[in-house]
Design a protein around this motif. Structure first.
Motif, short mmCIF file in Angstrom:
data_model
loop_
_atom_site.label_atom_id
_atom_site.label_comp_id
_atom_site.label_asym_id
_atom_site.label_seq_id
_atom_site.Cartn_x
_atom_site.Cartn_y
_atom_site.Cartn_z
N ALA A 1 -22.47 94.91 38.55
CA ALA A 1 -21.21 95.22 39.24
C ALA A 1 -20.10 95.51 38.24
O ALA A 1 -19.35 96.50 38.38
CB ALA A 1 -20.81 94.07 40.16
N ARG A 2 -19.98 94.68 37.23
CA ARG A 2 -18.90 94.87 36.26
C ARG A 2 -19.10 96.14 35.45
O ARG A 2 -18.13 96.86 35.14
CB ARG A 2 -18.79 93.65 35.34
CG ARG A 2 -18.43 92.37 36.08
CD ARG A 2 -18.28 91.20 35.13
NE ARG A 2 -17.03 91.27 34.39
CZ ARG A 2 -16.74 90.50 33.35
NH1 ARG A 2 -17.64 89.61 32.93
NH2 ARG A 2 -15.59 90.59 32.75
N ALA A 3 -20.36 96.45 35.11
CA ALA A 3 -20.63 97.70 34.40
C ALA A 3 -20.31 98.89 35.29
O ALA A 3 -19.79 99.92 34.82
CB ALA A 3 -22.09 97.74 33.95
N SER A 4 -20.59 98.77 36.57
CA SER A 4 -20.31 99.87 37.51
C SER A 4 -18.83 100.18 37.60
O SER A 4 -18.44 101.33 37.81
CB SER A 4 -20.85 99.50 38.90
OG SER A 4 -22.25 99.36 38.86
N LEU A 5 -18.00 99.16 37.43
CA LEU A 5 -16.55 99.36 37.51
C LEU A 5 -15.98 100.09 36.30
O LEU A 5 -14.80 100.44 36.28
CB LEU A 5 -15.84 98.02 37.71
CG LEU A 5 -16.14 97.31 39.03
CD1 LEU A 5 -15.39 95.99 39.12
CD2 LEU A 5 -15.81 98.20 40.22
N GLN A 6 -16.84 100.32 35.30
CA GLN A 6 -16.44 101.13 34.15
C GLN A 6 -16.87 102.58 34.30
O GLN A 6 -16.52 103.43 33.48
CB GLN A 6 -17.03 100.54 32.86
CG GLN A 6 -16.60 99.11 32.57
CD GLN A 6 -15.09 98.96 32.53
OE1 GLN A 6 -14.39 99.75 31.91
NE2 GLN A 6 -14.59 97.92 33.20
N ASP A 7 -17.65 102.86 35.34
CA ASP A 7 -18.14 104.21 35.61
C ASP A 7 -16.96 105.13 35.97
O ASP A 7 -16.09 104.76 36.77
CB ASP A 7 -19.15 104.15 36.76
CG ASP A 7 -19.71 105.50 37.15
OD1 ASP A 7 -20.75 105.88 36.60
OD2 ASP A 7 -19.07 106.19 37.99
#
Length: 324
Positions: free
Chosen positions: A273-279
């Protein structure tokens, strides 16, 4: 002979165990369900779909977004809270169903502090405090002065009793020391319509609900209920700047699962989830909602939930707002 046979079988079992352990540890091993407790096409649905796509790419499994709308978000959150705690069911809940409505009902179907696993806070969207075009005030200080001169005469709209828009209006009453009358609607859109028509005088609504009308000059934005000014409305002061202390109100969205998900699985979900928010695409879509992208750890999210739960509990108790 029997002992030898047992030893051989035991050895075979030992050889098989690493593969078995790996199979048991594989997660996710099936599609993940992400419940949206509101109707398709709304902010929660938009947020969930873009985050689900990015998380799916990182987890290597599909994430199916499922709308389970009703009761201000309670139905969908309740379904998630009662799901198997294996990490394959999540819910994109909003603040109302977690820290507001539970203070307004005695018959809650779940305990938000006990029955859910916080994964990460995704987005926090403040409200724009706006007034009807025919109301002769130019700033928040003038609105407060008018409300004090006409106690109970000015009206503020909301998306319904217990909505974050309702609570923003109640918070404004408390923080500014004014008496304005609540008019609940069945959503933000009809409240905006009546604000434009002058049938209500005040509306504190989430940024996406009002930004178009404000930019077009159809409505006057007096303040935003954020800690800092918004990049998309740099000339609009915060309510605190405008003279109303501690006037911070946000509709926030976050990922939860049922209680008792194994920690290793929570860690996998949090990291995805946190990595996705950097997309880049995720940030673009979330940025269009006019909010602040968060991406907190579960511990940070849990602390935030408990703090805001206490704040809104105080507001509900002071105002006496109830859903029963």
């Amino acid at each position: 002979m029997n002992i030898g046979r047992r030893g051989a079988l035991g050895a075979m079992g030992m050889l098989a165990m690493p593969g078995l352990a790996q199979a048991q540890a594989a997660f996710p091993d099936q599609p993940i369900r992400m419940i949206v407790p509101f109707a398709a096409g709304g902010p929660a649905d938009i947020i969930a779909r873009v985050v689900a796509r990015a998380m799916s790419e990182r987890l290597g499994k599909p994430i199916v977004v499922e709308a389970r709308a009703g009761a201000g978000g309670l139905i969908g959150v309740d379904v998630a809270s009662k799901s198997r705690p294996d990490g394959h069911t999540l819910v994109m809940a909003s603040s109302g169903a977690i820290v507001i409505i539970p203070h307004m009902r005695s018959n809650m179907p779940y305990d938000p502090l006990r029955d859910l696993t916080p994964v990460t806070q995704v987005l926090a969207v403040p409200q724009i405090v706006s007034v009807a075009p025919n109301l002769a005030v130019r700033n928040l200080a003038e609105l407060v002065a008018m409300a004090k001169a006409k106690p109970g005469e000015l009206t503020f709209g909301s998306a319904g009793i217990g909505s974050s828009l309702h609570m923003a209006g109640e918070l404004l009453k408390l923080r500014a020391g004014i008496d304005i009358t609540h008019i609940p609607y069945g959503g933000a859109a009809p409240a905006v319509t009546d604000l434009l028509a002058g049938r209500i005088q005040i509306l504190a609504a989430d940024v996406p609900a009002l930004i178009g009308q404000v930019r077009a000059g159809a409505l006057r934005a007096l303040a935003v209920t954020a800690q800092e000014r918004l990049a998309i409305l740099p000339d609009v002061p915060t309510a605190i700047e405008a003279g109303v202390p501690n006037m911070i109100s946000e509709t926030w969205y976050g990922l939860f699962g049922p209680a008792a998900i194994p920690q290793d699985r929570v860690d996998i979900l949090v990291n995805a989830a946190r990595a996705s928010l950097q997309d880049a695409e995720v940030r673009r879509v979330l940025g269009e909602q006019g909010g602040r992208i968060v991406g907190s750890t579960p511990a940070e999210f849990n602390t935030f939930i408990r703090e805001t739960n206490a704040t809104w509990g105080d507001v509900v108790r002071t105002t006496g707002a109830r859903l029963e």
